[in-house]
Design a protein around this motif. Structure first.
Motif, PDB file in Angstrom:
ATOM      1  N   VAL A   1       0.809  -1.220   0.000  1.00 20.20           N
ATOM      2  CA  VAL A   1       0.000   0.000   0.000  1.00 20.20           C
ATOM      3  C   VAL A   1       0.846   1.276   0.000  1.00 20.20           C
ATOM      4  O   VAL A   1       0.298   2.369   0.061  1.00 20.20           O
ATOM      5  CB  VAL A   1      -0.952   0.026   1.215  1.00 20.20           C
ATOM      6  N   SER A   2       2.152   1.155  -0.035  1.00 22.24           N
ATOM      7  CA  SER A   2       3.093   2.274  -0.071  1.00 22.24           C
ATOM      8  C   SER A   2       3.283   2.928   1.292  1.00 22.24           C
ATOM      9  O   SER A   2       2.504   3.791   1.698  1.00 22.24           O
ATOM     10  CB  SER A   2       2.679   3.349  -1.082  1.00 22.24           C
ATOM     11  N   SER A   3       4.329   2.518   1.986  1.00 23.11           N
ATOM     12  CA  SER A   3       4.640   3.104   3.290  1.00 23.11           C
ATOM     13  C   SER A   3       5.075   4.555   3.144  1.00 23.11           C
ATOM     14  O   SER A   3       4.677   5.419   3.940  1.00 23.11           O
ATOM     15  CB  SER A   3       5.749   2.300   3.984  1.00 23.11           C
ATOM     16  N   THR A   4       5.861   4.840   2.106  1.00 21.12           N
ATOM     17  CA  THR A   4       6.318   6.207   1.872  1.00 21.12           C
ATOM     18  C   THR A   4       5.125   7.136   1.651  1.00 21.12           C
ATOM     19  O   THR A   4       5.045   8.225   2.227  1.00 21.12           O
ATOM     20  CB  THR A   4       7.250   6.280   0.650  1.00 21.12           C
TER      21      THR A   4
ATOM     22  N   LEU B   1      -3.457   3.919  -9.451  1.00 18.97           N
ATOM     23  CA  LEU B   1      -3.028   3.049 -10.548  1.00 18.97           C
ATOM     24  C   LEU B   1      -2.586   1.682 -10.037  1.00 18.97           C
ATOM     25  O   LEU B   1      -2.936   0.639 -10.613  1.00 18.97           O
ATOM     26  CB  LEU B   1      -1.884   3.711 -11.324  1.00 18.97           C
ATOM     27  N   GLY B   2      -1.826   1.674  -8.945  1.00 19.82           N
ATOM     28  CA  GLY B   2      -1.403   0.410  -8.353  1.00 19.82           C
ATOM     29  C   GLY B   2      -2.583  -0.380  -7.834  1.00 19.82           C
ATOM     30  O   GLY B   2      -2.619  -1.620  -7.928  1.00 19.82           O
ATOM     31  N   GLY B   3      -3.581   0.323  -7.282  1.00 21.22           N
ATOM     32  CA  GLY B   3      -4.774  -0.346  -6.785  1.00 21.22           C
ATOM     33  C   GLY B   3      -5.556  -1.014  -7.898  1.00 21.22           C
ATOM     34  O   GLY B   3      -6.041  -2.143  -7.746  1.00 21.22           O
ATOM     35  N   ILE B   4      -5.695  -0.335  -9.023  1.00 25.59           N
ATOM     36  CA  ILE B   4      -6.399  -0.923 -10.172  1.00 25.59           C
ATOM     37  C   ILE B   4      -5.700  -2.191 -10.631  1.00 25.59           C
ATOM     38  O   ILE B   4      -6.342  -3.215 -10.916  1.00 25.59           O
ATOM     39  CB  ILE B   4      -6.485   0.105 -11.324  1.00 25.59           C
ATOM     40  N   PHE B   5      -4.368  -2.142 -10.678  1.00 23.89           N
ATOM     41  CA  PHE B   5      -3.623  -3.331 -11.078  1.00 23.89           C
ATOM     42  C   PHE B   5      -3.858  -4.483 -10.100  1.00 23.89           C
ATOM     43  O   PHE B   5      -4.042  -5.634 -10.514  1.00 23.89           O
ATOM     44  CB  PHE B   5      -2.120  -3.017 -11.154  1.00 23.89           C
ATOM     45  N   MET B   6      -3.891  -4.171  -8.808  1.00 17.53           N
ATOM     46  CA  MET B   6      -4.022  -5.227  -7.809  1.00 17.53           C
ATOM     47  C   MET B   6      -5.397  -5.885  -7.832  1.00 17.53           C
ATOM     48  O   MET B   6      -5.561  -7.020  -7.383  1.00 17.53           O
ATOM     49  CB  MET B   6      -3.723  -4.681  -6.419  1.00 17.53           C
TER      50      MET B   6
ATOM     51  N   LEU C   1      14.809  -5.766 -10.491  1.00 22.21           N
ATOM     52  CA  LEU C   1      14.425  -4.715 -11.441  1.00 22.21           C
ATOM     53  C   LEU C   1      13.022  -4.186 -11.127  1.00 22.21           C
ATOM     54  O   LEU C   1      12.763  -2.987 -11.241  1.00 22.21           O
ATOM     55  CB  LEU C   1      14.481  -5.249 -12.877  1.00 22.21           C
ATOM     56  N   PHE C   2      12.132  -5.083 -10.750  1.00 21.04           N
ATOM     57  CA  PHE C   2      10.784  -4.655 -10.367  1.00 21.04           C
ATOM     58  C   PHE C   2      10.840  -3.740  -9.149  1.00 21.04           C
ATOM     59  O   PHE C   2      10.054  -2.791  -9.029  1.00 21.04           O
ATOM     60  CB  PHE C   2       9.908  -5.871 -10.060  1.00 21.04           C
ATOM     61  N   GLN C   3      11.761  -4.020  -8.227  1.00 22.01           N
ATOM     62  CA  GLN C   3      11.872  -3.210  -7.026  1.00 22.01           C
ATOM     63  C   GLN C   3      12.193  -1.750  -7.369  1.00 22.01           C
ATOM     64  O   GLN C   3      11.785  -0.829  -6.654  1.00 22.01           O
ATOM     65  CB  GLN C   3      12.953  -3.767  -6.092  1.00 22.01           C
ATOM     66  N   CYS C   4      12.897  -1.530  -8.468  1.00 17.55           N
ATOM     67  CA  CYS C   4      13.271  -0.165  -8.869  1.00 17.55           C
ATOM     68  C   CYS C   4      12.047   0.692  -9.170  1.00 17.55           C
ATOM     69  O   CYS C   4      12.085   1.919  -8.995  1.00 17.55           O
ATOM     70  CB  CYS C   4      14.182  -0.208 -10.098  1.00 17.55           C
ATOM     71  N   VAL C   5      10.953   0.069  -9.612  1.00 16.65           N
ATOM     72  CA  VAL C   5       9.734   0.818  -9.909  1.00 16.65           C
ATOM     73  C   VAL C   5       9.216   1.505  -8.648  1.00 16.65           C
ATOM     74  O   VAL C   5       8.605   2.567  -8.697  1.00 16.65           O
ATOM     75  CB  VAL C   5       8.653  -0.114 -10.498  1.00 16.65           C
ATOM     76  N   ALA C   6       9.498   0.889  -7.484  1.00 12.98           N
ATOM     77  CA  ALA C   6       8.996   1.422  -6.216  1.00 12.98           C
ATOM     78  C   ALA C   6       9.705   2.697  -5.783  1.00 12.98           C
ATOM     79  O   ALA C   6       9.356   3.277  -4.756  1.00 12.98           O
ATOM     80  CB  ALA C   6       9.139   0.366  -5.119  1.00 12.98           C
TER      81      ALA C   6
ATOM     82  N   SER D   1       4.808   1.392  -3.889  1.00 12.03           N
ATOM     83  CA  SER D   1       4.981   0.374  -2.853  1.00 12.03           C
ATOM     84  C   SER D   1       6.068  -0.616  -3.245  1.00 12.03           C
ATOM     85  O   SER D   1       5.941  -1.372  -4.227  1.00 12.03           O
ATOM     86  CB  SER D   1       3.689  -0.388  -2.556  1.00 12.03           C
ATOM     87  N   ARG D   2       7.141  -0.604  -2.460  1.00 10.64           N
ATOM     88  CA  ARG D   2       8.234  -1.550  -2.671  1.00 10.64           C
ATOM     89  C   ARG D   2       7.752  -2.983  -2.513  1.00 10.64           C
ATOM     90  O   ARG D   2       8.125  -3.878  -3.274  1.00 10.64           O
ATOM     91  CB  ARG D   2       9.353  -1.260  -1.662  1.00 10.64           C
ATOM     92  N   SER D   3       6.885  -3.182  -1.537  1.00 13.08           N
ATOM     93  CA  SER D   3       6.345  -4.515  -1.301  1.00 13.08           C
ATOM     94  C   SER D   3       5.555  -5.010  -2.506  1.00 13.08           C
ATOM     95  O   SER D   3       5.740  -6.141  -2.969  1.00 13.08           O
ATOM     96  CB  SER D   3       5.451  -4.506  -0.050  1.00 13.08           C
ATOM     97  N   MET D   4       4.673  -4.170  -3.035  1.00 12.46           N
ATOM     98  CA  MET D   4       3.871  -4.562  -4.188  1.00 12.46           C
ATOM     99  C   MET D   4       4.742  -4.868  -5.394  1.00 12.46           C
ATOM    100  O   MET D   4       4.554  -5.875  -6.079  1.00 12.46           O
ATOM    101  CB  MET D   4       2.876  -3.459  -4.545  1.00 12.46           C
ATOM    102  N   ALA D   5       5.722  -3.992  -5.654  1.00 11.92           N
ATOM    103  CA  ALA D   5       6.569  -4.165  -6.834  1.00 11.92           C
ATOM    104  C   ALA D   5       7.352  -5.471  -6.770  1.00 11.92           C
ATOM    105  O   ALA D   5       7.428  -6.211  -7.758  1.00 11.92           O
ATOM    106  CB  ALA D   5       7.527  -2.978  -6.956  1.00 11.92           C
TER     107      ALA D   5
END
Length: 296
Positions: free
Chosen positions: A24-27, A142-147, A173-178, A184-188
């Motif tokens: 859910v994005s801690s930042t 946008l992240g919510g729609i994807f989830m 590499l996916f982590q870099c998107v966060a 959300s690093r966790s989601m990525a």
């Protein structure tokens, strides 16, 4: 107590512990919490929101200490005798044995490297985006729609149990998107793991493990930047807030990790998708109606 009151310190640390390992994005949530609490974005506050991640990563080490401190003892390469081999061949055999023994740490390092590279390369741009609540809100939606469709995308895929260096690097590499606030690093990293044929539980756990070197490096880099710019006195003056923040983040993150693993294994990610859309949508509506949510 300095730039933060005790209550503000505890609330921000609770938000960090609750959201660091949830998709859910801690930042994003800490930026929103700062704004709602009326906390100014001083040099210490910027450092505080990064440094209390140390408490959160300790919770991962505590919960999974057997994985973190247990080396591979399988003698998978011991059948490769070294008698009669050249010095170069012996080194290759011994090298394979060492890599296998430290396989867990090696895969984490490989997955960590992309974020380390791009994090250093775009550190100033990342700091700039951290100031924008609008960016956070848009990425939450946008992240919510994807989830909402995440579980359907990866349904009935054939699970791959072996995590190779190549697959670990792709997850990295996916982590870099966060690095974009609100992603959300966790989601990525969980999505990255699932693209590599990992189960939801396995992907979530690897996301936790990868958080340890990633967040430790971010904390160390923030402290180093303060040290080189003469800002260590800022940390010394606010040491109480740092101690309280890390302790609270540690305890709350322990509970959040246990909840998340159980929940996502049973129910998937859809609930987190709805949550992200609602929170992001509320923020966007407030911005449209002229509410000043930017941190100053």
């Amino acid at each position: 107590m300095g730039d933060l009151t005790i209550l503000q310190t505890i609330i921000i640390a609770i938000v960090e512990g609750l959201t660091e390992f949830l998709p859910v994005s801690s930042t994003g949530h800490m930026i929103i919490a700062q704004n709602m609490l009326g906390v100014q974005s001083t040099e210490f506050v910027k450092a505080f929101t990064v440094i209390i991640q140390f408490g959160a990563i300790l919770s991962v080490v505590c919960l999974y200490w057997k994985r973190f401190f247990k080396l591979n003892t399988c003698t998978v390469f011991d059948n490769e005798g070294v008698s009669g081999l050249s010095a170069t061949q012996k080194m290759l055999v011994y090298g394979k044995r060492i890599l296998y023994k430290f396989d867990f740490y090696w895969k984490l390092l490989v997955a960590f490297l992309p974020a380390a590279f791009f994090g250093l390369l775009f550190s100033d741009k990342i700091d700039e985006m951290l100031e924008s609540v609008a960016v956070v809100a848009v990425m939450l939606v946008l992240g919510g729609i994807f989830m909402l469709f995440c579980d359907q995308i990866f349904v009935n895929q054939e699970e791959q149990t072996e995590l190779t260096e190549k697959r670990a690097f792709k997850i990295g590499l996916f982590q870099c998107v966060a690095m974009i606030p609100g992603v959300s690093r966790s989601m990525a990293t969980i999505v990255g793991g699932m693209t590599q044929k990992m189960t939801r539980k396995a992907a979530a756990e690897f996301s936790f493990f990868l958080a340890v070197p990633t967040m430790f490096a971010a904390t160390a880099y923030k402290v180093y930047k303060l040290f080189t710019t003469g800002g260590m006195q800022i940390l010394a003056d606010n040491m109480g807030a740092l101690i309280i923040g890390n302790i609270v983040a540690f305890v709350v993150a322990l509970l959040a990790i246990k909840f998340f693993i159980s929940f996502v294994t049973k129910y998937g990610f859809k609930a987190f998708g709805y949550y992200r859309i609602i929170v992001g949508g509320i923020i966007l509506v407030m911005l449209m109606f002229g509410y000043n949510l930017e941190i100053v």
